[in-house]
Design a protein around this motif. Structure first.
Motif, short mmCIF file in Angstrom:
data_model
loop_
_atom_site.label_atom_id
_atom_site.label_comp_id
_atom_site.label_asym_id
_atom_site.label_seq_id
_atom_site.Cartn_x
_atom_site.Cartn_y
_atom_site.Cartn_z
N PRO A 334 0.93 -1.08 -0.03
CA PRO A 334 -0.10 -0.08 0.02
C PRO A 334 0.95 1.38 0.18
N LEU A 335 0.61 2.03 -0.80
CA LEU A 335 1.15 3.50 -0.85
C LEU A 335 0.07 4.43 -0.46
N GLU A 336 0.67 5.25 0.80
CA GLU A 336 -0.56 5.71 1.46
C GLU A 336 -0.23 7.45 0.96
N ILE A 337 -1.19 8.07 0.78
CA ILE A 337 -1.22 9.54 0.24
C ILE A 337 -2.17 10.45 1.01
N PHE A 348 -0.62 20.37 1.78
CA PHE A 348 0.46 19.18 1.72
C PHE A 348 -0.02 17.85 1.27
N VAL A 349 0.71 17.18 0.35
CA VAL A 349 0.48 15.85 -0.41
C VAL A 349 1.49 15.24 0.17
N VAL A 357 11.11 12.43 -8.99
CA VAL A 357 10.45 13.86 -9.14
C VAL A 357 9.26 14.04 -10.00
N ASP A 358 9.18 13.18 -10.75
CA ASP A 358 7.96 13.29 -11.78
C ASP A 358 6.62 13.52 -11.04
N TYR A 359 6.47 12.74 -9.80
CA TYR A 359 5.43 12.60 -9.35
C TYR A 359 5.26 13.80 -8.51
N GLY A 360 6.09 14.33 -7.88
CA GLY A 360 6.19 15.63 -7.27
C GLY A 360 5.76 17.02 -8.27
N LEU A 361 6.19 16.91 -9.50
CA LEU A 361 5.99 17.64 -10.33
C LEU A 361 4.52 17.66 -10.86
N PHE A 362 3.90 16.28 -10.94
CA PHE A 362 2.54 16.27 -11.30
C PHE A 362 1.56 16.81 -10.07
N VAL A 363 2.05 16.84 -8.72
CA VAL A 363 1.28 17.10 -7.84
C VAL A 363 1.03 18.68 -8.04
N LYS A 364 2.07 19.25 -8.19
CA LYS A 364 2.09 20.81 -8.43
C LYS A 364 1.13 21.34 -9.61
N GLN A 365 1.59 20.46 -10.67
CA GLN A 365 0.71 20.77 -11.98
C GLN A 365 -1.03 20.37 -11.56
N ALA A 366 -0.99 19.53 -11.04
CA ALA A 366 -2.52 19.04 -10.82
C ALA A 366 -3.18 19.97 -9.75
N SER A 367 -2.57 20.44 -9.03
CA SER A 367 -3.13 21.44 -8.00
C SER A 367 -3.01 22.78 -8.33
N ILE A 422 -3.38 10.91 -7.35
CA ILE A 422 -3.21 12.41 -7.01
C ILE A 422 -4.07 13.21 -7.63
N SER A 423 -4.60 13.02 -8.74
CA SER A 423 -5.66 13.86 -9.39
C SER A 423 -6.96 13.72 -8.57
N LEU A 424 -7.23 12.54 -7.91
CA LEU A 424 -8.41 12.46 -6.90
C LEU A 424 -8.01 13.15 -5.74
#
Length: 436
Positions: A334-337, A348-349, A357-367, A422-424
């Motif tokens: 399980p990955l906990e977010i 904060f996510v 790093v791709d996932y961190g950049l996606f958090v910033k982009q999606a939000s 992340i989008s959710l």
């Protein structure tokens, strides 16, 4: 009607080991640490708010100079923190220094062995710090500023048809420095958060160090004065490393390089702090958590493990661990977010993993830039790479697997699953990606 004010209590607990213990993060070090270069701290922040109906919401965010908070340690600490102090949300975050003690017994010994005495002392210092923070809680306003720093470089480079751990000047990075400032009613700075994305692996010496991020926070706190307590918030730095490069290859530095990078970070943060910042409107102190199973590519057979156990390398240690603990031969982990909202347009996510790093950049982009990604929070399951990285191979996607006691690399489908999650959690469901 105005939103109820946010209250904040702070404390800074010294978590430096009282006696020499083994350090975590590098397999080449042998024996307990030899020196203390920079002391380790847990910086404790207790948030509190009463909603319009009078109900209290509370959250705890701790940034500690540790490699991570082990999942086994978190599972013991979190219930205590919730039940004793009433926190609805607990974020135990680590800066990810590789010059501190191991806090988990879930991994192979090559990553470092935990010391039970140190873990007991760590727990007591954390609880004492929480008590102190709760006693100085007061209303604060929240401000945000930003800049950039070039300490980090991508460490995945294609060479000779394979991925090597080498500086990739054209690879993805996140150079942003985000500063979150909390001011009291008299205008003094109560706390200052610094968010950046780069492994604290400047040095591999066998000595205690809070690394560049800890050095920076110490200097920033001294500059601010008035008892301000900082917090370094580590981003998704799984494939980002300090740019210590000679002849196209990485090298490890020593105290001098740690101090130099710490100075760079200090200078940029104090520059940002000296400029006008955006004041953020109060919002509800709320959180939500989701758990996402990350599927493994395969599950090794007992026969394969018995064969690997006869080797004399990390694969032998890995095989013995999986034979000794058969529950590790699972199909997923399980990955906990967790998303924590602190003000309007500031959340904060957090992830319990080494996210690239791709996932961190996606958090910033999606939000749309309103949320900051925090890796190394509330446990550790290991590296979480992208689908492309899994296809390429390399340390983050394959070579690190045995060190964390995982049965195999992940399936490439995890990237779409994580992006959807992340989008959710960022509230941008309309931007989700359909699974392949």
């Amino acid at each position: 009607m105005r939103e109820p004010p946010l209250k904040l209590g702070t404390a800074k607990a010294d978590i430096t080991p009282a006696a020499p213990v083994p350090l975590a993060g590098f397999a080449h070090r042998a024996g307990p640490f030899e020196h203390i270069a920079h002391r380790l701290y847990a910086r404790i922040h207790c948030f509190e708010q009463q909603d319009k109906t009078g109900r209290k919401a509370s959250a705890l965010l701790v940034s500690a100079d540790l490699i991570w908070w082990g999942s086994d340690l978190v599972s013991r600490l979190t219930p205590v923190l919730r039940e004793r102090y009433g926190f609805q949300t607990v974020l135990l975050h680590a800066t990810h220094t590789h010059c501190g003690p191991q806090t988990s017994s879930l991994f192979t010994d090559a990553l470092g062995k935990p010391d039970p005495g140190y873990l007991e002392a760590l727990e007591q210092r954390l609880l004492a710090g929480v008590e102190e923070a709760l006693h100085n809680s007061e209303p604060v306003t929240v401000e945000r500023g930003s800049g950039q720093c070039r300490i980090g470089v991508n460490r995945r480079k294609q060479s000779g048809g394979r991925i090597e751990m080498a500086p990739n000047e054209h690879g993805q990075i996140d150079p942003d420095v985000t500063v979150i400032r909390f001011r009291t009613s008299n205008g003094s700075v109560k706390a200052l958060f610094v968010h950046y994305t780069c492994h604290p692996t400047t040095t591999g010496d066998n000595e205690i160090s809070s690394e560049y991020c800890g050095v920076a926070m110490e200097r920033i706190e001294q500059s601010l004065g008035d008892g301000a307590v900082g917090a370094f918030l580590q981003g998704c730095c799984g494939d980002i490393r300090p740019a210590l490069v000679s002849d196209g290859a990485f090298y490890r530095g020593h105290r001098m390089e740690v101090e130099r990078f710490g100075s760079w970070m200090t200078e940029e943060v104090l520059r940002i702090n000296s400029l006008p910042m955006e004041e953020l409107a109060p919002g509800d102190l709320t959180s939500k958590t989701l758990e996402l199973p990350l599927g493994f590519d395969s599950v090794p057979s007992v026969e394969l493990l018995e064969e690997q156990a006869d080797r004399s390398d990390i694969h032998s240690e890995w095989a013995c661990l999986l034979l000794r603990e058969p529950h590790r031969r699972a199909e997923s982990i399980p990955l906990e977010i967790t998303r924590l909202d602190v003000a309007k347009d500031l959340s904060f996510v957090a992830f319990n993993a080494e996210m690239v790093v791709d996932y961190g950049l996606f958090v910033k982009q999606a939000s749309h830039g309103t949320m900051l990604p925090l890796a190394y929070t509330n446990g550790m399951i290991g590296y979480v790479p992208t689908a492309e990285q899994l296809a390429q191979g390399g340390y983050e996607s394959r070579d690190a697997v045995p060190y964390f006691g995982l049965p195999s690399p992940f399936r490439p489908q995890i990237e779409n699953d994580i992006r959807n999650a992340i989008s959710l959690i960022t509230g941008k469901e309309e931007e989700t990606h359909e699974p392949e």
